[in-house]
Design a protein around this motif. Structure first.
Motif, PDB file in Angstrom:
ATOM      1  N   ASN A 153      17.661  57.979  41.531  1.00 26.68           N
ATOM      2  CA  ASN A 153      16.689  57.393  40.610  1.00 26.68           C
ATOM      3  C   ASN A 153      16.961  57.845  39.178  1.00 26.68           C
ATOM      4  O   ASN A 153      16.916  57.047  38.241  1.00 26.68           O
ATOM      5  CB  ASN A 153      15.275  57.782  41.049  1.00 26.68           C
ATOM      6  N   SER A 154      17.267  59.105  39.008  1.00 23.76           N
ATOM      7  CA  SER A 154      17.597  59.620  37.679  1.00 23.76           C
ATOM      8  C   SER A 154      18.892  59.003  37.165  1.00 23.76           C
ATOM      9  O   SER A 154      18.993  58.624  35.990  1.00 23.76           O
ATOM     10  CB  SER A 154      17.748  61.142  37.721  1.00 23.76           C
TER      11      SER A 154
ATOM     12  N   PHE B 107      17.225  60.695  46.749  1.00 24.32           N
ATOM     13  CA  PHE B 107      16.462  59.656  46.060  1.00 24.32           C
ATOM     14  C   PHE B 107      16.190  60.035  44.614  1.00 24.32           C
ATOM     15  O   PHE B 107      16.366  59.219  43.704  1.00 24.32           O
ATOM     16  CB  PHE B 107      15.138  59.392  46.782  1.00 24.32           C
TER      17      PHE B 107
ATOM     18  N   GLY C 212      18.254  55.490  36.025  1.00 25.92           N
ATOM     19  CA  GLY C 212      17.589  55.495  34.721  1.00 25.92           C
ATOM     20  C   GLY C 212      18.561  55.743  33.585  1.00 25.92           C
ATOM     21  O   GLY C 212      18.495  55.104  32.538  1.00 25.92           O
TER      22      GLY C 212
END
Length: 75
Positions: free
Chosen positions: A10-11, A6, A14
């Protein structure tokens, strides 16, 4: 291991979002991405095997408090 995935995704999301907005990223960003994955895996292993829930909650609360204060100061 699920939390590490996760954090990594998520990184990555981004980074992809910043690229879509034509934000130029420094070259260090691409070095830090694998570090994020390794830190996520290490953190999940430590949390699962060595720390109890109470310690983790205090640690997370401290990290979130620091991040919130930093966000308020820099905004």
């Amino acid at each position: 291991a699920v939390s590490a995935l996760f954090i990594f995704l998520n990184s990555l999301a981004g980074l992809m979002g910043s690229q879509a907005n034509l934000i130029e990223l420094s070259s260090d960003t691409y070095i830090l991405l694998p570090c994020t994955l390794v830190a996520g895996i290490l953190g999940s292993k430590l949390a699962a095997n060595y720390f109890n829930t109470k310690v983790l909650r205090y640690f997370l609360a401290t990290v979130l408090l620091i991040a919130s204060i930093k966000f308020l100061i820099l905004s």
